[in-house]
Structure formats: structure tokens, C-alpha cells
Design a protein around this motif. Structure first.
Motif, mmCIF file in Angstrom:
data_model
loop_
_atom_site.group_PDB
_atom_site.id
_atom_site.type_symbol
_atom_site.label_atom_id
_atom_site.label_comp_id
_atom_site.label_asym_id
_atom_site.label_seq_id
_atom_site.Cartn_x
_atom_site.Cartn_y
_atom_site.Cartn_z
ATOM 1 N N PRO A 1 40.127 39.231 20.035
ATOM 2 C CA PRO A 1 40.638 39.907 21.229
ATOM 3 C C PRO A 1 40.327 41.408 21.210
ATOM 4 O O PRO A 1 40.442 42.048 20.164
ATOM 5 C CB PRO A 1 42.144 39.658 21.176
ATOM 6 C CG PRO A 1 42.272 38.391 20.381
ATOM 7 C CD PRO A 1 41.169 38.474 19.348
ATOM 8 N N GLN A 2 39.951 41.925 22.363
ATOM 9 C CA GLN A 2 39.623 43.342 22.491
ATOM 10 C C GLN A 2 40.719 44.119 23.200
ATOM 11 O O GLN A 2 40.492 45.201 23.731
ATOM 12 C CB GLN A 2 38.287 43.486 23.239
ATOM 13 C CG GLN A 2 37.125 42.789 22.547
ATOM 14 C CD GLN A 2 36.812 43.384 21.195
ATOM 15 O OE1 GLN A 2 36.332 44.507 21.106
ATOM 16 N NE2 GLN A 2 37.093 42.644 20.122
ATOM 17 N N HIS B 1 53.238 35.261 25.513
ATOM 18 C CA HIS B 1 52.284 34.771 26.515
ATOM 19 C C HIS B 1 52.146 33.252 26.516
ATOM 20 O O HIS B 1 51.921 32.656 27.571
ATOM 21 C CB HIS B 1 50.919 35.432 26.323
ATOM 22 C CG HIS B 1 50.845 36.792 26.927
ATOM 23 N ND1 HIS B 1 50.485 37.031 28.230
ATOM 24 C CD2 HIS B 1 51.114 38.014 26.402
ATOM 25 C CE1 HIS B 1 50.523 38.313 28.484
ATOM 26 N NE2 HIS B 1 50.913 38.946 27.384
ATOM 27 N N LEU B 2 52.262 32.624 25.362
ATOM 28 C CA LEU B 2 52.135 31.165 25.294
ATOM 29 C C LEU B 2 53.456 30.453 25.589
ATOM 30 O O LEU B 2 53.465 29.281 25.947
ATOM 31 C CB LEU B 2 51.631 30.723 23.916
ATOM 32 C CG LEU B 2 50.214 31.115 23.534
ATOM 33 C CD1 LEU B 2 49.885 30.589 22.136
ATOM 34 C CD2 LEU B 2 49.200 30.596 24.553
ATOM 35 N N GLY B 3 54.573 31.160 25.386
ATOM 36 C CA GLY B 3 55.876 30.547 25.605
ATOM 37 C C GLY B 3 56.259 29.577 24.495
ATOM 38 O O GLY B 3 57.127 28.725 24.695
ATOM 39 N N LYS C 1 34.036 37.661 26.991
ATOM 40 C CA LYS C 1 34.856 37.187 28.105
ATOM 41 C C LYS C 1 36.247 36.880 27.594
ATOM 42 O O LYS C 1 36.463 36.824 26.389
ATOM 43 C CB LYS C 1 34.220 36.010 28.837
ATOM 44 C CG LYS C 1 33.892 34.801 28.014
ATOM 45 C CD LYS C 1 32.976 33.780 28.684
ATOM 46 C CE LYS C 1 33.495 33.165 29.930
ATOM 47 N NZ LYS C 1 32.758 31.988 30.376
ATOM 48 N N HIS C 2 37.173 36.708 28.509
ATOM 49 C CA HIS C 2 38.570 36.442 28.169
ATOM 50 C C HIS C 2 39.176 37.589 27.354
ATOM 51 O O HIS C 2 39.986 37.361 26.452
ATOM 52 C CB HIS C 2 38.723 35.114 27.423
ATOM 53 C CG HIS C 2 38.014 33.971 28.072
ATOM 54 N ND1 HIS C 2 38.353 33.514 29.321
ATOM 55 C CD2 HIS C 2 36.954 33.230 27.665
ATOM 56 C CE1 HIS C 2 37.540 32.523 29.660
ATOM 57 N NE2 HIS C 2 36.675 32.335 28.672
ATOM 58 N N LYS C 3 38.726 38.810 27.649
ATOM 59 C CA LYS C 3 39.210 40.000 26.943
ATOM 60 C C LYS C 3 38.968 39.884 25.435
ATOM 61 O O LYS C 3 39.785 40.329 24.629
ATOM 62 C CB LYS C 3 40.689 40.254 27.236
ATOM 63 C CG LYS C 3 41.004 40.494 28.699
ATOM 64 C CD LYS C 3 42.480 40.702 28.919
ATOM 65 C CE LYS C 3 42.760 40.858 30.416
ATOM 66 N NZ LYS C 3 44.191 40.895 30.694
ATOM 67 N N GLU D 1 47.399 38.433 25.734
ATOM 68 C CA GLU D 1 46.665 38.389 27.006
ATOM 69 C C GLU D 1 45.366 37.612 26.844
ATOM 70 O O GLU D 1 45.045 36.734 27.643
ATOM 71 C CB GLU D 1 46.362 39.803 27.507
ATOM 72 C CG GLU D 1 47.583 40.603 27.881
ATOM 73 C CD GLU D 1 47.244 42.037 28.269
ATOM 74 O OE1 GLU D 1 46.046 42.367 28.435
ATOM 75 O OE2 GLU D 1 48.188 42.828 28.416
ATOM 76 N N SER D 2 44.625 37.932 25.814
ATOM 77 C CA SER D 2 43.357 37.275 25.546
ATOM 78 C C SER D 2 43.565 35.819 25.136
ATOM 79 O O SER D 2 42.876 34.913 25.635
ATOM 80 C CB SER D 2 42.609 38.029 24.443
ATOM 81 O OG SER D 2 41.435 37.343 24.075
ATOM 82 N N VAL D 3 44.513 35.574 24.237
ATOM 83 C CA VAL D 3 44.767 34.212 23.764
ATOM 84 C C VAL D 3 45.175 33.311 24.928
ATOM 85 O O VAL D 3 44.688 32.181 25.054
ATOM 86 C CB VAL D 3 45.831 34.210 22.640
ATOM 87 C CG1 VAL D 3 46.250 32.790 22.284
ATOM 88 C CG2 VAL D 3 45.297 34.943 21.413
ATOM 89 N N ARG D 4 46.028 33.804 25.817
ATOM 90 C CA ARG D 4 46.456 33.013 26.983
ATOM 91 C C ARG D 4 45.255 32.652 27.857
ATOM 92 O O ARG D 4 45.122 31.507 28.297
ATOM 93 C CB ARG D 4 47.475 33.803 27.792
ATOM 94 C CG ARG D 4 47.992 33.080 29.026
ATOM 95 C CD ARG D 4 49.101 32.159 28.642
ATOM 96 N NE ARG D 4 48.774 30.820 29.073
ATOM 97 C CZ ARG D 4 49.562 29.776 28.893
ATOM 98 N NH1 ARG D 4 50.709 29.897 28.285
ATOM 99 N NH2 ARG D 4 49.215 28.589 29.304
#
Length: 186
Positions: free
Chosen positions: A61-62, A121-123, A41-43, A70-73
Motif C-alpha cells: 500500500p502507498q 475498513h474490513l469490519g 493500482k488500488h493505492k 484504504e488500499s486493502v479494502r
């Protein structure tokens, strides 16, 4: 709770490459702490467990390296963690000798596209990271060919030790604090 993310590329053909050393580190950590990597889940491929009494989520992350953010966010948002204190990202660094670790509380992407995407993605550039040296690319080599290549036989023992050290560093970070890990491994 901590989320520990190892960066890499998802296809089997990338297993054991320099660029996938983050995935290799997660595998070593999962083995050391008996965490099953059986959640998708969560990519990402994830595992839930405990390290030094702290609840952790391990993630690979996949999304392919360049879209790791994308996944980390998704992970950060879903588990409502503070990335500045409760996220650890493990990845390859061509500016460090093979097997050398460098642990930091924050920093720029340093040309690493996976980290660049996570920062986007995290800013923020403020999140703990463990860089594992994979060595400088040889003169005349294409960078992509180098990082997607495998380690030489004589580098393998050094890399195995680095992966064990990265697992130990994660234990220190979640149990104590990042500066202790920095003092021991940097």
C-alpha cells in the motif's frame, strides 16, 4: 486467489526501517517467486503471479502505514476475495524479538495503527497475518523514532532469515493451510 499485503510507508527514506519490514517481505517474496512488482493500482504497488500453483497478488500500500486499510479494502473488493481465508498481511511487531515470526488467523490490532485501519475498513479482525519481530524499543526512546529507525548491523542476518521464513510461510499458507505454517514458525 490470495492477496498478500506487506505494510510500510512509501517514501524512499523509509526503505529498510523496522516499520517497513512488511514491504521488505513482499520484495523477498516477489524475488523468490519471480513476480514483477510493476502494477500501480488500488493505492498500492502490486504484482501478479503464482506461489505453489496458486494465483496471488502481492501488494505494498502507498497510503502510508496508518491508512493501509484504504488500499486493502480496494484490493479485497476488486478481486472479490474472502479476507478471512484469502488475505495475508505482513507487518512489524515491537513485542517480538528481532527476526521472530508469529502467524495468526485473527486477532486485535495490538496497538499497530496499520492493522487498526485495516480492521476498521474490513469490519473484521479475522484475517491471516504474519508478524515479524523488530524488537522492543529501548527505554527512553520515542516509539516513532524507533520503528522508523534501521536495524543494527548485528540484527541484519536475523532479519534476512526472518524475511526468508516469511516468504516460506506464505508458500505454506497458500499451498496447504495456515496451521501448518503456524506449527513450523511460531
Amino acid at each position: 486467489m490470495f492477496i498478500i499485503v506487506g505494510l510500510g510507508n512509501p517514501e524512499r527514506k523509509y526503505d529498510g526501517t523496522r516499520h517497513n519490514i512488511g514491504f521488505s517481505a513482499i520484495t523477498v517474496i516477489a524475488d523468490k517467486y519471480n513476480i514483477s512488482m510493476d502494477i500501480k493500482k488500488h493505492k498500492a504497488v502490486c504484482g501478479k503471479g503464482y506461489i505453489e500453483g496458486q494465483k496471488v497478488i502481492l501488494a505494498m500500500p502507498q497510503t502510508y502505514m496508518n491508512l493501509s486499510g484504504e488500499s486493502v479494502r480496494e484490493l479485497v473488493d476488486y478481486y472479490k476475495i474472502d479476507p478471512e481465508r484469502e488475505l495475508i498481511v505482513i507487518y512489524d511487531d515491537i513485542n517480538l524479538a528481532p527476526g521472530r515470526l508469529r502467524i495468526r488467523e485473527k486477532g486485535s490490532a495490538g496497538g499497530h495503527n496499520g492493522i487498526k485501519n485495516i480492521i476498521s475498513h474490513l469490519g473484521t479482525q479475522v484475517f491471516p497475518r504474519i508478524r515479524i519481530g523488530v524488537g522492543e524499543k529501548p527505554k527512553g526512546w520515542d516509539l516513532a523514532d524507533y520503528v522508523l529507525g534501521r536495524f543494527a548491523k548485528d540484527e541484519e542476518p536475523v532479519i534476512r532469515e526472518a524475511l526468508d521464513n516469511a516468504a516460506e510461510a506464505c508458500g505454506i499458507i497458500v499451498d496447504d493451510e495456515i496451521r501448518t505454517a503456524m506449527n513450523k514458525f511460531n
